[in-house]
Scaffold this active site. Sequence first.
Site, mmCIF file in Angstrom:
data_model
loop_
_atom_site.group_PDB
_atom_site.id
_atom_site.type_symbol
_atom_site.label_atom_id
_atom_site.label_comp_id
_atom_site.label_asym_id
_atom_site.label_seq_id
_atom_site.Cartn_x
_atom_site.Cartn_y
_atom_site.Cartn_z
ATOM 1 N N LYS A 1 7.042 3.578 4.431
ATOM 2 C CA LYS A 1 6.516 4.875 3.971
ATOM 3 C C LYS A 1 5.562 5.733 4.792
ATOM 4 C CE LYS A 1 4.054 5.979 -0.202
ATOM 5 N NZ LYS A 1 3.753 5.903 -1.638
ATOM 6 N N GLU B 1 3.115 1.148 4.716
ATOM 7 C CA GLU B 1 2.931 2.478 4.944
ATOM 8 C C GLU B 1 1.644 2.939 5.871
ATOM 9 O OE1 GLU B 1 1.039 3.850 0.840
ATOM 10 O OE2 GLU B 1 0.856 5.842 1.564
HETATM 11 P P1 13P Z 1 0.674 10.767 -2.144
HETATM 12 O O1 13P Z 1 2.198 11.285 -2.351
HETATM 13 O O2 13P Z 1 -0.350 11.354 -3.423
HETATM 14 O O3 13P Z 1 0.151 11.007 -0.978
HETATM 15 O O4 13P Z 1 0.494 9.326 -2.695
HETATM 16 C C1 13P Z 1 1.556 8.294 -2.289
HETATM 17 C C2 13P Z 1 0.690 7.126 -1.957
HETATM 18 O O5 13P Z 1 1.176 5.922 -2.321
HETATM 19 C C3 13P Z 1 -0.497 6.958 -1.186
HETATM 20 O O6 13P Z 1 -0.831 5.580 -0.801
#
Ligand code: 13P
Length: 353
Positions: A224, A179
């Site tokens: 992500k 991510e």
């Molecule tokens: P949000 O969708 O609230 O941004 O959170 C997703 C997430 O896992 C952030 O690390």
Amino acid sequence: MSSQLAAVAKALVAPGKGILAADESTGTANKRFAALNIPETEELRRNYRDLLFTAPSFGSYFSGVILYDETIRQNGRDGRTFVDVLETAGSFPGIKLDTGPQQLALANPGEKITEGLDGLAKRVDEYVKLGAKFAKWRAVITIDEAHGSPSDACLHANAGALARYAAICQAGGLVPIVEPEVLMDGDLATQSLETSLAVHERTLHHVFNELHRANVVYEEMILKPSMVIPGQKSGQTASVRDVAQATLTTLLRYVPAAVAGIAFLSGGQGNEEATAHLNEINVLGKGANAPWPLTFSYGRALQQPALHLWLGDDAKVEAAQAALSHRGLLNSLAAQGKWSPDLEKQRDLVATR
Ligand code: 13P
């Protein structure tokens, strides 16, 4: 290639399914509770996660849930472990592995590096024993045009940490969710759509260079990313089509086709906004023959309506669960390019499907 990890990765992004991010650290969960005058206790954090995971049709929308360390060790209200509750619902338990972002030394003010690599292989072993099937690590990239951020040093350091984390996960038996979040909220977020696109491209270029160098297997990972959106303080508004087009263009340029799937974060978008963007990305993705499933891994954009209805009150559990299932269904449709705005108002949709 361990076909077991590839099978888990594929199942996490199966048609019409996405991931619920419920891995708020205790500090973040407490902050969200405090803002709504919900007492900040372990029991209420447990009860809140319990209501989410036992919502109607949970496993039809959520292929997996990202948990925090406290939650993966807890039991639900009926005495079963949360790992059991999720497995019975048909949803994979996952775990947040990073320990959060800190200032990156000798970089621009506000540039962060995510920590948590020391001892990670041992922690992975423990979480695998607890039943985790996948993991998440979030890198935070802040755009600050006045300081020239993000610097190459920041992108390189974060990409390197993501790659080491992903390699350790795959070696230890977890599917890594990689991510890299380019922030769209906060006071510094004055970037235009074009700047956001350019920073996403630099970020993904660094990330996949490092993943490749670390021998990470793309079929056994999920990306992500954030969506390409103008900063909340930019004064610019972009259409749903523009956001979807910019996001898809960037991904098609920089993400290898072998990656098992792409599951977006919501990053401060409104609930309906995040769903509309995902839907349009899928509509355009079909036209462009995008090689990966494109789905959601939302935290706030899935949970907000449920949390605001519940407010810590047992009498509101059913209403809160209905709200989560409703957003689950709408995002499931969006992940197939089948959502439309009029479905937002149909509260009984879950029961009729
Ligand atoms: P949000 O969708 O609230 O941004 O959170 C997703 C997430 O896992 C952030 O690390």
